[in-house]
Scaffold this motif. Structure first.
Motif: not given
Length: 790
Positions: A718-719, A716
């Protein structure tokens, strides 16, 4: 003239015959016989010559008379010479014929010798005893048939023979035989003076070798028996039917030394009681009398008067002593000192209770042991059959106790177990049972439970009792329990089944991370059976070549070049199929099979890397995961060195991945091991960094090459801002410590770009390639760059 010559000749013959006859009297037998023979011959010739000559009658008559008398004397002498023995010294007996027959055919050995020791003759019995013939013996002396150590004594007897002429000799003598053997003879001899004053000795020898050997054997047997009974601590005596002590061991002699050392026969009642009469029924029943009456073993309690006039109480056991014809010839009496026991009945009870306690309780914690536990559990389950109440069995195992025991020592571990036992003891009711199963396992039987919800409350109380820290020998220790619970009659009634089910539930709690309690369920039993089955398969997998390695490539994120790979283990079971690592690695760790599996993985990975180099490919670094059990194994360093040597792989192309939790369990030991590996040229990486706990002050002391960011952060990145921040911080931390960073689990281009931007050096994941077999991995050497990289 002729008549004068004849007469003169006759007288000369008579004179010669007379002189020869006189000589014969002074000579020995053989010479005498010859001389006498010549004498009689000359006499006969003289007589014939006179008869042929025509001499006067008076002359003829006188000459004939003289010659006839001389001839008669010669014949008589010759007759007696032939009748007499060959040597007067050898047969100086009045009736030689009778003696000769006795001498030759008697069963006893006989021989004679003179004052110098020369043997004169010997009979066949004596010759048979020592192996020489009579002819051989006549050429020998008595010293030749005497042992060297006895020859001086024999010479002394010969030198003093004149003082012993009228005294017979009686002694034992060992004779030296022809073949070097010996025989023992009873010698009876006497010096004899002959008519001509010659002296000789006649000896009668009885062979007693067998008797002496038998006596020696009996003596040895008696000595052996004495040695055996002397080794017995209790007094033992053999007593005859007339109360005489015929044998006593050391303990008996030491108990009654005043009587035992007195000369003469010793009576048992004098020895034991200092009495002048046997025991009676009024004071002490006599064990001997009891055995003689009944023919059976007798037991009595007696007071014996020991050395120093001290009275001691003994338990007497008298057993019959038999003759060869099975008649009783006495008793064997053994005594056991009961004084100290009888003086204090309380002490006896205490010892009995202590013995019972020792056999039914754990020596370390003084809790009931396994034997007493099963007895209590059996009783508890019987109660449930006659009531509506329940019985609960709690199986407690201490989490991480082995680590404390191994790192701080068994003494600290034992003290910790004692403290846990004390805490649990304060929490159980008097009607319940707390026991130690062994190791760090405790069992609690909770009886008379009305509501099952009460069991959960009790379990929580026990866990809270164990959790607070312990201070032992300056160490503050934390320990948590994993607890499994089974119920009777709900789960089972048989004690062994209840114990097995509680143990299964305990392992379920431990599998959930520990510090928990779990009730047994049928589903757990099914899983436990599968676990046992899997363990059986696992032990066979290495030998049956069921394991294989897959390799996931690692690339330089900045350049895209292939720089290494990670070896990943796969298990292909012929019946079950593929078994994933997370299903069998924990079991392999627990059972210890991981040691064998781990060495195989290292061997195969290093060998494959060497093959790629020999095939002409550019060298890459091979990363291999090391388990906690492997790392703590005493021979871990030796195993690594052995693998590197046997595979001929240069250490610089091997990297060992170790989790931070392994390193933090025993930091000093871990640092020493890592330094040794670093000195050998092997690279070291921390795997799954950030998922555990570590101290940066210790982390900087580890001689590491790379940090490996766990896939859970990359997924995760990039989020999730937190994951992005953690990843960025880990990369910065690694660079500040001059370490490179490997990111695993890269699956998207966005993740790759983020890592590239933050300066991460190496990446691996499905974006590049999933793990592949060694045959498929060759393609990564052929391609200049993977298709899915920029």
């Amino acid at each position: 003239m002729a008549t004068t010559m004849a007469l003169l000749t006759s007288f000369l013959l008579i004179l010669c015959s007379y002189l020869l006859w006189m000589v014969a009297r002074q000579t020995n037998d053989k010479t005498g016989i010859r001389v006498l023979s010549v004498t009689t011959l000359l006499a006969a010739l003289g007589l014939g010559l006179i008869q042929k000559r025509h001499l006067p009658a008076a002359t003829i008559s006188l000459s004939s008379l003289l010659l006839s008398v001389l001839f008669l004397f010669g014949v008589i002498r010759l007759y007696h010479s032939r009748k007499a023995p060959q040597n007067r010294i050898r047969q100086p007996f009045k009736h030689p014929e009778q003696f000769y027959a006795f001498f030759q055919h008697g069963g006893a050995g006989m021989y004679s010798y003179d004052t110098t020791g020369h043997i004169l003759n010997a009979n066949p019995a004596f010759c048979s005893m020592i192996g020489y013939s009579e002819q051989e013996l006549k050429t020998m002396t008595i010293l030749d048939i005497t042992l060297p150590q006895e020859r001086n004594e024999t010479l002394n007897r010969l030198a003093q023979f004149r003082k012993k002429l009228n005294e017979p000799y009686n002694f034992e003598k060992t004779y030296l035989g022809k073949n070097g053997s010996t025989c023992i003879g009873h010698f009876t001899g006497k010096w004899i003076v002959n008519d001509d004053d010659s002296i000789y000795a006649v000896a009668l020898v009885q062979d007693i070798t067998e008797h002496k050997n038998a006596d020696q054997a009996v003596l040895k047997e008696r000595e052996f028996l004495q040695t055996v009974i002397d080794g017995v601590a209790d007094p033992i005596m053999a007593i005859s039917t007339d109360h005489h002590v015929i044998l006593a061991n050391r303990a008996a002699r030491e108990a009654f030394p005043e009587r035992a050392l007195q000369p003469g026969p010793t009576l048992c009642y004098q020895l034991s009681h200092g009495s002048d009469s046997p025991c009676t029924d009024n004071n002490h029943k006599c064990p001997l009398s009891q055995v003689l009456k009944t023919g059976k073993e007798a037991r009595e309690i007696h007071e014996h008067l020991r050395a120093g006039r001290e009275k001691r109480t003994y338990e007497i056991k008298a057993s019959p002593l038999y003759n060869e014809d099975h008649s009783i010839c006495g008793i064997i009496e053994t005594s056991r000192d009961l004084t100290d026991i009888l003086n204090s009945e309380a002490e006896l009870n205490e010892k009995t209770q202590h013995l019972h306690f020792v056999t039914t309780h754990d020596q370390l914690t003084h809790l009931p042991n396994k034997e007493l536990f099963f007895d209590r559990l059996q009783r508890a389950t019987f109660k449930t059959l006659r009531s509506t109440l329940f019985t609960a069995l709690l199986f407690i195992d201490l989490d991480r106790f082995k680590h404390i025991n191994d790192s701080l020592g068994h003494e600290i571990g034992d003290q910790l177990l004692q403290e846990v036992a004390k805490r649990l003891s304060t929490s159980v009711r008097k009607t319940d049972t707390l026991a130690r199963m062994g190791g760090d396992e405790f069992l609690i039987i909770i009886e008379e439970i009305k509501e099952l919800s009460h069991v959960s409350t009790v379990a929580k109380n026990f866990m809270e009792t164990i959790r607070p820290p312990y201070t032992i020998d300056g160490h503050e220790l934390f320990i948590t329990p994993s607890m499994g619970i089974s119920l009777a009659p709900t789960d089972a009634l048989h004690p062994k089944e209840l114990l097995a089910f509680a143990e299964i539930a305990m392992y379920q709690a431990k599998g959930l991370g520990g510090n928990k309690y779990q009730f047994y369920t049928a589903e757990m039993n099914s899983r436990a059976k599968k676990r046992i089955e899997l363990e059986s398969y696992l032990r066979k997998a290495v030998n049956q070549n069921q394991f294989t390695l897959y390799y996931q490539p690692q690339f330089d994120i900045q350049t895209g070049n292939l720089v290494g790979c990670e070896a990943l283990l796969r298990w292909q079971h012929p019946e079950i199929g593929t078994i994933l690592p997370h299903d069998f690695i924990p079991l392999a760790e627990e059972t210890g099979v991981i040691i064998e599996i781990g060495e195989w993985v290292l061997q195969d990975a290093c060998r494959q890397n060497k093959k790629w180099q020999q095939a002409g490919h550019s060298p890459i670094r091979m990363a291999v995961n090391i388990s906690a059990r492997q790392f703590r194994e005493p021979g871990f360093l030796e195993m690594i060195e052995r693998v590197v040597q046997t595979t001929a792989l240069s250490p610089e192309w091997l990297e060992l991945e170790i989790t931070e939790s392994i390193l933090m369990k025993d930091i000093d030991s871990a640092i020493n091991i890592l330094k040794c590996l670093k000195e050998k040229g092997i690279h070291l990486a921390i795997d799954d960094f950030g998922t555990g706990y570590s101290s940066l002050s210790y982390l900087k002391r580890f001689p590491l090459s790379r940090l490996k960011i766990d896939r859970s952060f990359i997924r995760d990145i990039t989020t999730d801002g937190n994951d992005a921040s953690i990843t960025k911080a880990v990369i910065a931390l690694a660079h500040s410590m001059n370490l490179k960073v490997v990111a695993e689990g890269i699956e998207t281009q966005e993740q790759l770009l983020f890592l590239k931007e933050k300066g991460c050096e190496v990446g691996q994941g499905y974006l590049y390639s999933p793990p592949v077999a060694k045959e498929s991995f060759d393609s990564f050497f052929m391609d200049e760059k993977p298709d899915n990289r920029e």
